[in-house]
Design an enzyme around this catalytic site. Sequence first.
Site, PDB file in Angstrom:
ATOM      1  N   ASN A   1       9.667 -49.203  -2.158  1.00  0.00           N
ATOM      2  CA  ASN A   1      11.096 -49.304  -1.818  1.00  0.00           C
ATOM      3  C   ASN A   1      11.429 -48.747  -0.428  1.00  0.00           C
ATOM      4  O   ASN A   1      12.537 -48.976   0.076  1.00  0.00           O
ATOM      5  CB  ASN A   1      11.970 -48.637  -2.891  1.00  0.00           C
ATOM      6  CG  ASN A   1      12.128 -49.462  -4.156  1.00  0.00           C
ATOM      7  OD1 ASN A   1      12.228 -48.935  -5.267  1.00  0.00           O
ATOM      8  ND2 ASN A   1      12.164 -50.788  -4.028  1.00  0.00           N
TER       9      ASN A   1
ATOM     10  N   ASP B   1      16.574 -52.792 -12.803  1.00  0.00           N
ATOM     11  CA  ASP B   1      16.659 -53.761 -11.703  1.00  0.00           C
ATOM     12  C   ASP B   1      17.979 -54.524 -11.777  1.00  0.00           C
ATOM     13  O   ASP B   1      18.553 -54.685 -12.850  1.00  0.00           O
ATOM     14  CB  ASP B   1      15.465 -54.728 -11.800  1.00  0.00           C
ATOM     15  CG  ASP B   1      15.194 -55.431 -10.490  1.00  0.00           C
ATOM     16  OD1 ASP B   1      15.767 -55.026  -9.457  1.00  0.00           O
ATOM     17  OD2 ASP B   1      14.406 -56.392 -10.489  1.00  0.00           O
TER      18      ASP B   1
HETATM   19  C1  IPE Z   1      11.319 -52.184  -8.975  1.00  0.00           C
HETATM   20  O1  IPE Z   1      12.393 -52.917  -8.544  1.00  0.00           O
HETATM   21  C2  IPE Z   1      11.466 -50.764  -8.546  1.00  0.00           C
HETATM   22  C3  IPE Z   1      12.538 -50.025  -9.203  1.00  0.00           C
HETATM   23  C4  IPE Z   1      13.264 -50.452 -10.200  1.00  0.00           C
HETATM   24  C5  IPE Z   1      12.738 -48.712  -8.695  1.00  0.00           C
HETATM   25  P1  IPE Z   1      12.349 -53.742  -7.183  1.00  0.00           P
HETATM   26  O2  IPE Z   1      13.620 -54.481  -7.119  1.00  0.00           O
HETATM   27  O3  IPE Z   1      12.019 -52.857  -6.047  1.00  0.00           O
HETATM   28  O4  IPE Z   1      11.104 -54.719  -7.450  1.00  0.00           O
HETATM   29  P2  IPE Z   1      10.682 -56.078  -6.742  1.00  0.00           P
HETATM   30  O5  IPE Z   1      10.621 -55.804  -5.262  1.00  0.00           O
HETATM   31  O6  IPE Z   1      11.753 -57.086  -7.056  1.00  0.00           O
HETATM   32  O7  IPE Z   1       9.373 -56.444  -7.352  1.00  0.00           O
HETATM   33  C1  IPE Z   2      17.195 -51.655  -8.741  1.00  0.00           C
HETATM   34  O1  IPE Z   2      18.119 -52.566  -8.271  1.00  0.00           O
HETATM   35  C2  IPE Z   2      17.337 -50.306  -8.096  1.00  0.00           C
HETATM   36  C3  IPE Z   2      16.215 -49.929  -7.220  1.00  0.00           C
HETATM   37  C4  IPE Z   2      15.140 -50.614  -7.004  1.00  0.00           C
HETATM   38  C5  IPE Z   2      16.361 -48.663  -6.539  1.00  0.00           C
HETATM   39  P1  IPE Z   2      17.857 -53.416  -6.968  1.00  0.00           P
HETATM   40  O2  IPE Z   2      18.391 -52.666  -5.792  1.00  0.00           O
HETATM   41  O3  IPE Z   2      16.423 -53.805  -6.853  1.00  0.00           O
HETATM   42  O4  IPE Z   2      18.746 -54.679  -7.260  1.00  0.00           O
HETATM   43  P2  IPE Z   2      18.451 -56.176  -6.866  1.00  0.00           P
HETATM   44  O5  IPE Z   2      17.090 -56.534  -7.373  1.00  0.00           O
HETATM   45  O6  IPE Z   2      18.530 -56.247  -5.369  1.00  0.00           O
HETATM   46  O7  IPE Z   2      19.536 -56.962  -7.539  1.00  0.00           O
HETATM   47 MG    MG Z   3      15.367 -55.428  -7.449  1.00  0.00          MG
END
Ligand code: IPE
Ligand code: IPE
Ligand code: MG
Length: 231
Positions: A62, A14
């Site tokens: 997602n 994340d």
């Molecule tokens: C969790 O991250 C999913 C992945 C790392 C693929 P998200 O960024 O989607 O999670 P939330 O929405 O903050 O809980």
């Molecule tokens: C994790 O990084 C990658 C996926 C969930 C695919 P994020 O895209 O959730 O990054 P933040 O949370 O917006 O910083």
């Molecule tokens: Mg995220």
Amino acid sequence: MDDKDLIHLGIIMDGNGRWASARNLPRTAGHLEGLKALRKCILGSISNNIKFLSLYAFSTENWKRPDQEVKYLLNLVATKLPAELKFYNTNGIRILVRGDSSNIPPKVAAAIKKTEDATENNSTITVIICFNYGGQNEIARAVNEIIEEKIQAPITPEIIRKHIQYPFVPPVDMIVRSAGEKRLSNFLLWESAYSEFGFYDKLFPEWNEDFIKVIKNDFQKRTRKFGGLGK
Ligand code: IPE
Ligand code: IPE
Ligand code: MG
């Protein structure tokens, strides 16, 4: 191997978006940088003798992101996953993709199949890319299989376990998450019944081989009891 062995590590990757925003870059640049960190985490896992590494790459939730970002992430899997065959094969990396394959584009499904087939005999580490993955979806898929097989009640946890995708993969010993969020976001709900947890502020694109060592050290300080009294 004893209870202190970190056999299966799960990473909730994340903070890619935040990494990019902090640099005035588009979110997609964060995903690309995350990919580089992912490679380093695989190598760090190998050097720390981790045998299974589960990486949360795209959740069943997602799809709620803007179309453009979803498209970018799907395309990343379709192109970058099979492009690393040499890296997988020289390092003994077996790739498995875990998740709901019923609604992913054919191009992505083909890339997954190609990569899984080409790395099938590698045995240094198994890297499980959790893609279109949700823990609740995974349990529901297991239940549907049980119904299709007309297995009679009582359904035990052991029967469910055997119907979860890749029953040969051991439970996850430790789940770690980058970027400071302290939640599971639907990751490995069944497999995490007795896992340890680690939440770190560092954004995923900044993770590397050395950080896997930090995680392993944290894990080794834990006392696991599995409902008993510990040793
Ligand atoms: C969790 O991250 C999913 C992945 C790392 C693929 P998200 O960024 O989607 O999670 P939330 O929405 O903050 O809980
Ligand atoms: C994790 O990084 C990658 C996926 C969930 C695919 P994020 O895209 O959730 O990054 P933040 O949370 O917006 O910083
Ligand atoms: Mg995220």
